[in-house]
Design a protein around this motif. Structure first.
Motif, short mmCIF file in Angstrom:
data_model
loop_
_atom_site.label_atom_id
_atom_site.label_comp_id
_atom_site.label_asym_id
_atom_site.label_seq_id
_atom_site.Cartn_x
_atom_site.Cartn_y
_atom_site.Cartn_z
N LYS A 201 10.97 -11.71 -6.25
CA LYS A 201 10.69 -12.54 -5.07
C LYS A 201 9.82 -11.82 -4.04
O LYS A 201 8.80 -12.33 -3.61
N GLY A 202 10.23 -10.61 -3.68
CA GLY A 202 9.46 -9.86 -2.68
C GLY A 202 8.15 -9.33 -3.21
O GLY A 202 7.30 -8.88 -2.45
N LEU A 203 7.98 -9.40 -4.53
CA LEU A 203 6.77 -8.88 -5.16
C LEU A 203 5.80 -9.99 -5.56
O LEU A 203 4.77 -9.75 -6.15
N ARG A 204 6.17 -11.23 -5.23
CA ARG A 204 5.37 -12.42 -5.60
C ARG A 204 5.21 -12.52 -7.12
O ARG A 204 4.11 -12.75 -7.63
N VAL A 205 6.31 -12.31 -7.80
CA VAL A 205 6.35 -12.43 -9.26
C VAL A 205 7.27 -13.60 -9.61
O VAL A 205 8.39 -13.68 -9.10
N ASP A 206 6.80 -14.51 -10.45
CA ASP A 206 7.59 -15.69 -10.80
C ASP A 206 8.70 -15.38 -11.80
O ASP A 206 9.79 -15.91 -11.71
N LYS A 207 8.40 -14.53 -12.78
CA LYS A 207 9.38 -14.27 -13.83
C LYS A 207 9.36 -12.79 -14.23
O LYS A 207 8.29 -12.20 -14.39
N VAL A 208 10.57 -12.23 -14.34
CA VAL A 208 10.73 -10.86 -14.81
C VAL A 208 11.42 -10.93 -16.16
O VAL A 208 12.62 -11.16 -16.25
N GLN A 209 10.66 -10.76 -17.22
CA GLN A 209 11.20 -10.90 -18.58
C GLN A 209 11.35 -9.56 -19.26
O GLN A 209 10.41 -8.77 -19.31
N MET A 210 12.54 -9.30 -19.80
CA MET A 210 12.74 -8.10 -20.61
C MET A 210 12.73 -8.50 -22.08
O MET A 210 13.29 -9.54 -22.45
N ARG A 211 12.10 -7.70 -22.90
CA ARG A 211 12.03 -7.98 -24.34
C ARG A 211 11.78 -6.68 -25.10
O ARG A 211 11.54 -5.63 -24.50
N LEU A 212 11.81 -6.78 -26.43
CA LEU A 212 11.44 -5.64 -27.25
C LEU A 212 9.91 -5.53 -27.29
O LEU A 212 9.22 -6.55 -27.20
N PRO A 213 9.39 -4.33 -27.43
CA PRO A 213 7.93 -4.20 -27.58
C PRO A 213 7.49 -4.61 -28.98
O PRO A 213 8.26 -4.47 -29.95
N SER A 214 6.30 -5.14 -29.09
CA SER A 214 5.73 -5.34 -30.42
C SER A 214 5.43 -3.97 -31.01
O SER A 214 5.40 -2.96 -30.30
N GLU A 215 5.20 -3.93 -32.30
CA GLU A 215 4.87 -2.66 -32.95
C GLU A 215 3.60 -2.06 -32.33
O GLU A 215 3.51 -0.86 -32.09
N LYS A 216 2.63 -2.93 -32.06
CA LYS A 216 1.37 -2.47 -31.46
C LYS A 216 1.60 -1.90 -30.07
O LYS A 216 1.04 -0.85 -29.70
N GLU A 217 2.44 -2.58 -29.28
CA GLU A 217 2.74 -2.09 -27.93
C GLU A 217 3.50 -0.77 -27.99
O GLU A 217 3.25 0.14 -27.18
N TRP A 218 4.42 -0.65 -28.94
CA TRP A 218 5.19 0.58 -29.08
C TRP A 218 4.25 1.75 -29.37
O TRP A 218 4.36 2.82 -28.77
N MET A 219 3.32 1.56 -30.30
CA MET A 219 2.40 2.62 -30.68
C MET A 219 1.48 2.98 -29.51
O MET A 219 1.17 4.15 -29.27
N PHE A 220 1.05 1.98 -28.77
CA PHE A 220 0.21 2.20 -27.60
C PHE A 220 0.97 3.03 -26.57
O PHE A 220 0.42 3.97 -25.97
N ALA A 221 2.25 2.71 -26.37
CA ALA A 221 3.08 3.45 -25.42
C ALA A 221 3.31 4.88 -25.89
O ALA A 221 3.27 5.82 -25.10
N ALA A 222 3.56 5.06 -27.19
CA ALA A 222 3.82 6.40 -27.73
C ALA A 222 2.60 7.31 -27.55
O ALA A 222 2.74 8.49 -27.22
N ARG A 223 1.40 6.76 -27.75
CA ARG A 223 0.18 7.58 -27.60
C ARG A 223 -0.11 7.89 -26.14
O ARG A 223 -0.73 8.90 -25.83
N GLY A 224 0.32 7.02 -25.25
CA GLY A 224 0.07 7.27 -23.84
C GLY A 224 -1.40 7.44 -23.56
O GLY A 224 -2.21 6.57 -23.87
N THR A 225 -1.77 8.59 -23.00
CA THR A 225 -3.17 8.85 -22.66
C THR A 225 -3.91 9.59 -23.77
O THR A 225 -5.08 9.95 -23.59
#
Length: 254
Positions: free
Chosen positions: A117-141
């Motif tokens: 609400k205070g951040l002007r965000v309509d929905k805060v959704q938690m979920r599992l990462p996709s495989e692609k997202e997981w790999m992207f996160a693991a590599r970081g920078t």
């Protein structure tokens, strides 16, 4: 639009309040750690108090996974999930469906709390990462060619402080020497050195469920080659449970 700057207020809020780091701009965040026993306890007891014992039983992790021959850690079937000493260790023995349901429950609680609400965000959704997202996160920078979530091609510290030289980057099944052995089972969710964006145990400790019903990252009971970023698991069934698999959620803002 590449000209729109990420909202620092949103990033700071989820980083400081919820232990999440930005994955893509200010709309997608990933947990710094795997879900712990303590966090999962909050979920199962909420279900017990609000929905009753039958639904509560459905949420419980399978502690008997510790008794399987490939694990060989029978005493943990009694203590690992229930004893307070393990509250900061990753929850194990959860199915894909249980991990998904936990994320749905967290989403509902976050929306009830009106976190966006205070951040002007309509929905805060938690979920599992996709495989692609997981790999992207693991590599970081690191570049796309990175084998591990840290620089270099070895699972040991090199080129850093002398006292750290030769130490392990991750918790996997390997015996180095009598003086330097990995943890016998899992370790606390904030252990070992984080990757370049601040994620702990993204490889090693426990394999992590993805939306694609695969597990990524290897575990305390896997050899190191199964803990590389690119290692591909088979697609698993909804009801598979093991003493080597947990999960790490993503938060998506809409």
């Amino acid at each position: 639009d590449g000209n729109i700057k990420p909202n620092k207020k949103i990033i700071t809020f989820f980083n400081q309040q919820h232990n999440y780091v930005p994955l893509i701009g200010d709309s997608l965040f990933i947990s710094k750690t795997e879900v712990s026993n303590g966090e999962y306890h909050e979920y199962v007891y909420w279900i017990l108090n609000h929905l009753g014992r039958i639904e509560y039983i459905k949420t419980l992790p399978d502690t008997l996974v510790w008794q399987r021959p490939e694990t060989g850690c029978e005493p943990y079937s009694q203590y690992y999930f229930s004893h307070p000493v393990y509250k900061d260790y990753p929850v194990l023995g959860v199915t894909y469906s249980q991990a998904v349901n936990y994320c749905h429950w967290r989403t509902e609680r976050r929306m009830e709390a009106k976190e966006g609400k205070g951040l002007r965000v309509d929905k805060v959704q938690m979920r599992l990462p996709s495989e692609k997202e997981w790999m992207f996160a693991a590599r970081g920078t690191l570049p796309d060619t990175a084998i591990w979530p840290w620089p270099g091609k070895t699972i040991y510290f090199t080129g850093g402080r002398k006292k750290d030289e030769g130490k392990l980057w991750l918790n996997v099944k390997i015996v180095i020497s009598p003086d330097e052995e990995p943890d016998f089972i899992t370790t606390k969710v904030k252990s070992y050195a984080p990757n370049t964006i601040g994620l702990y145990n993204i490889c090693g400790n426990v394999s992590e469920w993805t939306l694609d019903k695969t597990v990524k990252g290897g575990s305390w009971n896997h050899p190191s080659h199964m803990a590389t970023i690119d290692y591909q698991s088979s697609v698993l069934g909804d009801s598979i449970r093991s003493a080597t698999t947990g999960f790490r959620p993503i938060i998506q803002l809409d």
